[in-house]
Write an enzyme that holds these catalytic residues in place. Sequence first.
Site, mmCIF file in Angstrom:
data_model
loop_
_atom_site.group_PDB
_atom_site.id
_atom_site.type_symbol
_atom_site.label_atom_id
_atom_site.label_comp_id
_atom_site.label_asym_id
_atom_site.label_seq_id
_atom_site.Cartn_x
_atom_site.Cartn_y
_atom_site.Cartn_z
ATOM 1 N N TYR A 18 -10.318 9.999 9.097
ATOM 2 C CA TYR A 18 -10.080 11.349 9.596
ATOM 3 C C TYR A 18 -11.366 12.176 9.788
ATOM 4 C CZ TYR A 18 -5.003 10.775 8.576
ATOM 5 O OH TYR A 18 -3.824 10.376 8.719
ATOM 6 N N LYS A 54 -8.236 -1.182 -0.131
ATOM 7 C CA LYS A 54 -8.180 -2.257 0.858
ATOM 8 C C LYS A 54 -9.471 -2.784 0.720
ATOM 9 C CE LYS A 54 -5.596 -5.229 3.163
ATOM 10 N NZ LYS A 54 -4.572 -6.217 2.513
ATOM 11 N N ASP A 79 -1.393 -2.259 0.608
ATOM 12 C CA ASP A 79 -0.089 -2.887 1.322
ATOM 13 C C ASP A 79 0.657 -3.521 0.126
ATOM 14 O OD1 ASP A 79 -2.423 -4.652 0.649
ATOM 15 O OD2 ASP A 79 -2.027 -5.903 2.399
ATOM 16 N N ASP A 98 -2.072 9.725 3.145
ATOM 17 C CA ASP A 98 -1.335 10.413 4.022
ATOM 18 C C ASP A 98 -0.054 9.317 4.237
ATOM 19 O OD1 ASP A 98 0.033 12.020 5.936
ATOM 20 O OD2 ASP A 98 -1.891 11.496 7.251
ATOM 21 N N ASP A 108 3.955 9.349 2.377
ATOM 22 C CA ASP A 108 5.244 9.782 3.348
ATOM 23 C C ASP A 108 6.224 8.539 3.071
ATOM 24 O OD1 ASP A 108 3.918 11.720 4.589
ATOM 25 O OD2 ASP A 108 4.229 11.196 6.531
#
Length: 326
Positions: free
Chosen positions: A120, A167, A199, A223, A227
């Site tokens: 971002y 990750k 993951d 983010d 969600d």
Amino acid sequence: MTHEIAVIPGDGIGQEVTPAAVDVLEALDLEFEFIEADAGDAVKAETGEALPQETYDLAASADATLFGAAGETAADVILPLRDAVDSYVNIRPAKAYPGVDAVRPETDLVFLRENTEGVYSGIEDRLTQDVATLTRVVTESASEDLGEFACEYVADNDYDGFTIAHKANVMRETDGVFRDTIARVAEEHGIDADEVLMDAFATRVCLDPEQFDVIVCPNLAGDVLSDLAAGLVGGLGLLPSANVGSERALFEPVHGTAPDIAGEGVANPAATIISAAMLLEYLGYDEESQAVHDAVEATLEEGPRTADLGGDASTEDVTNAIIDRL
């Protein structure tokens, strides 16, 4: 002491749920001065700027900011607003409430998301018609700030420790820096910190959310994973958030503008009102913050409820019920 609160409703249902949260704050009769400002799609269509300079300056000077939602201009609004309050951590609780039909009613999570960098950072290029690139920025200093905050957060809220989601097995340098720095800070503070590949976390949290409580993660992962957690607790209409800086903070619901119901007066104000409760806690009004939390929880359990939670109440009905319970 009077606290100056910037109020930026934005677009879509932000124009409905943000005033609802202000009504709740006003019902507490505290020394708050609310100053409203514009941002978002409608402002850009009118002025050419999604975030006018005066709105940015207000957020940068106010004691706290309450924000609603932005549409197509979201990146041009929320990222600069987070910069305005010098936010380095995004706090996103994801909790299932009694009375709400949740996939995993045992879910009670808090995501602590790095808020300044990662993918971002906005460093994108179109090199050719065929090739576009994105630069991912991760610094030891920003990771250290997040780690320090995470250690303080779990200590203040009586958690045993936290989980680092990353990750680093693929993004060895960037997520390697992130993971190693936060693990080092945790060790220095005597805080237990385990780790999980992001993951794998996405699978494990769906199968058994109780194995996690506080999750520390990079910007994009925070983010996406928060969600995902919204789906476990009943939807985005229940997720608040706080963007915390060294001197100021910005509070916003995680949901977007919901254009399909905007203007109909049926949006769920819970996430924005819980965000307002987080604002109260940030400013030191702990008892009032807890009272708002309790009023929201009682309303979610006993009703009235908006359509997204199986009811037929309006935004105003739910807001008035919360205020009555206060």
